[in-house]
Design an enzyme around this catalytic site. Structure first.
Site, mmCIF file in Angstrom:
data_model
loop_
_atom_site.group_PDB
_atom_site.id
_atom_site.type_symbol
_atom_site.label_atom_id
_atom_site.label_comp_id
_atom_site.label_asym_id
_atom_site.label_seq_id
_atom_site.Cartn_x
_atom_site.Cartn_y
_atom_site.Cartn_z
ATOM 1 N N SER A 18 35.269 -31.840 -31.903
ATOM 2 C CA SER A 18 34.916 -30.418 -31.844
ATOM 3 C C SER A 18 34.755 -29.993 -30.375
ATOM 4 O O SER A 18 35.676 -30.178 -29.587
ATOM 5 C CB SER A 18 33.643 -30.180 -32.659
ATOM 6 O OG SER A 18 33.419 -28.817 -32.848
ATOM 7 N N ARG A 56 22.930 -20.378 -37.658
ATOM 8 C CA ARG A 56 23.278 -21.726 -38.110
ATOM 9 C C ARG A 56 23.923 -21.696 -39.500
ATOM 10 O O ARG A 56 24.883 -22.423 -39.771
ATOM 11 C CB ARG A 56 22.029 -22.598 -38.136
ATOM 12 C CG ARG A 56 22.221 -23.969 -38.729
ATOM 13 C CD ARG A 56 23.183 -24.823 -37.919
ATOM 14 N NE ARG A 56 23.194 -26.200 -38.387
ATOM 15 C CZ ARG A 56 23.925 -27.157 -37.853
ATOM 16 N NH1 ARG A 56 24.694 -26.878 -36.824
ATOM 17 N NH2 ARG A 56 23.891 -28.380 -38.319
ATOM 18 N N ASP A 101 40.050 -29.168 -42.495
ATOM 19 C CA ASP A 101 39.318 -28.491 -41.416
ATOM 20 C C ASP A 101 39.957 -27.129 -41.157
ATOM 21 O O ASP A 101 41.079 -27.041 -40.675
ATOM 22 C CB ASP A 101 39.368 -29.370 -40.155
ATOM 23 C CG ASP A 101 38.551 -28.787 -39.000
ATOM 24 O OD1 ASP A 101 38.036 -27.660 -39.125
ATOM 25 O OD2 ASP A 101 38.441 -29.485 -37.975
ATOM 26 N N HIS A 159 35.566 -29.557 -41.348
ATOM 27 C CA HIS A 159 35.380 -29.883 -39.935
ATOM 28 C C HIS A 159 34.380 -31.020 -39.735
ATOM 29 O O HIS A 159 34.514 -31.829 -38.823
ATOM 30 C CB HIS A 159 34.909 -28.634 -39.189
ATOM 31 C CG HIS A 159 34.745 -28.840 -37.727
ATOM 32 N ND1 HIS A 159 35.805 -29.122 -36.888
ATOM 33 C CD2 HIS A 159 33.650 -28.818 -36.926
ATOM 34 C CE1 HIS A 159 35.373 -29.249 -35.639
ATOM 35 N NE2 HIS A 159 34.069 -29.078 -35.638
ATOM 36 N N ASP A 160 33.367 -31.074 -40.585
ATOM 37 C CA ASP A 160 32.332 -32.105 -40.442
ATOM 38 C C ASP A 160 32.840 -33.508 -40.732
ATOM 39 O O ASP A 160 32.082 -34.473 -40.569
ATOM 40 C CB ASP A 160 31.161 -31.795 -41.379
ATOM 41 C CG ASP A 160 30.038 -31.044 -40.663
ATOM 42 O OD1 ASP A 160 30.161 -30.828 -39.444
ATOM 43 O OD2 ASP A 160 29.058 -30.668 -41.333
#
Length: 370
Positions: free
Chosen positions: A152, A222, A314, A347-348
């Site tokens: 990232s 967040r 992602d 993405h994680d």
């Protein structure tokens, strides 16, 4: 005098001996850097691996977080018997410039005024973060990195390292990243920043002096960002439309659904460990990131070996972004490997259990050590 191996481990901090000139033109004095080191720097000083963290990460890559007590953010990748192994690497991970875990940032004291920087802190860039890390390596006496590894925003730092300091980086691993921030990603960041600045407790960035925290705004920021870290198949599999501790919807605005409760938890737990102004500055640095066009020009003459990895689910930094980097590397005549891995975690995925990612990174790093 013969060189000897040096073993320095633990949570460490240095103050840079000289000024740090930023891209915006401001010169910072007395910059402090908090970092973690694992392993032994060998006598040749050529086994250092720099791990660069993502937006909300920190230097606690493989050690418990001091505020949350949770394991380090990349214990799946860094540790004994893992791809980045302190038994053969000297592992360094530093909190970035602008961060809030010990490195100079907007929550630090401005030495010129004696009060918290707040929004008087200069706007920073990804290159400024890398410039700070390079100064740290100078202090440690490390001229060349065996590898720089990041996912990232950490991948953006790895790209800057290889293009701005090509003689100092032998290998670069760029995971789930991009060579420039897309309009969509800038838009998501803007939503987060506006949520923070709309919180009445933000007080124009001077909340620290009032002893308050813009927790509601930071939590919303967040929550919005966290959605981008996941994937629809992953969310569907984990939560679906299941209700949270109830048999029927409330016809109100409580967290009826499990996914709502999950996001609220992610938001509130985040404010316990992160600074709102740091979030503004770091997201801005990511928005400004752009290696330029044509991208291949950025890599010309670079001898660094590259490994570029993406995940098929992602949508924050999709495979097309990684493929663009890989194509530019090849066009520039660089040594480049590219792989797209399959994962339902969006993405994680690079932070979660991903045996294929470990095998790819391990094989790439070992090939560079032959």
């Amino acid at each position: 005098m013969a060189s000897v191996a040096i073993r320095v481990e633990g949570d460490l901090r240095v103050t840079l001996p000289g000024p740090l000139r930023l891209d915006c033109g401001v010169v910072l004095e007395g910059v402090e850097i908090a970092y973690t080191a694992l392993g032994t720097l060998n006598a040749a000083r050529d086994n250092a691996v720099l791990v660069c963290h993502a937006l909300t990460g920190d230097q606690h890559v493989a050690s418990p977080h001091p505020l949350t007590g949770k394991p380090g953010w990349w214990t799946r990748m860094v540790g004994a018997g893992k791809p980045i192994d302190p038994a053969r690497h000297f592992v360094i991970c530093a909190n970035i410039l602008g961060g809030c875990m010990g490195t100079t940032g907007p929550s630090s004291l401005n030495p010129a005024t004696g009060r918290v920087w707040g929004l008087e802190f200069p706007v920073i860039t990804i290159a400024d973060m890398v410039r700070t890390q390079a100064a740290l390596l100078d202090v440690l006496g490390i001229e060349v990195l065996r590898a720089v590894v990041g996912g990232s925003m950490g991948g953006m730092q790895a790209l800057v390292w290889a293009t701005a300091h090509p003689k100092r980086v032998r290998s670069a691993v760029v995971i789930a990243s991009a060579a420039r921030h897309s309009a969509q990603n800038i838009a998501f960041h803007e939503v987060g920043r506006q949520a923070i600045m709309a919180d009445p407790r933000w007080r124009g960035g001077r909340y620290a002096e009032a002893g308050v925290t813009p927790a509601a705004g930071l939590a919303v920021a967040r929550m919005a960002a966290h959605i981008t870290y996941l994937s629809e198949p992953g969310l569907q599999a984990k939560f679906g439309r299941r209700l949270q501790a109830r048999e029927a919807v409330s016809f109100g605005f409580d967290a009826d659904f499990q996914v709502e409760s999950y996001l609220r938890h992610q938001g509130m737990s985040f404010v316990e460990r992160f600074d709102a102004n740091s979030y503004l500055y770091i997201t801005r640095a990511m928005d400004y990131f752009d290696l330029g066009m044509p991208l291949a020009d950025a890599f010309r003459g670079v001898a660094t070996r590259f490994c570029v990895v993406s995940f098929d689910s992602d949508w924050l930094y999709p495979t097309s972004e990684s493929r663009r980097i890989a194509q530019a590397l090849v066009a520039a005549g660089c040594h480049a490997s590219f792989v797209e891995l399959s994962s339902p975690f969006g993405h994680d995925a690079f932070l979660l259990e991903a045996p294929e990612l470990n095998r790819v990174v391990d094989g790439f790093l070992r090939a560079g050590e032959c």
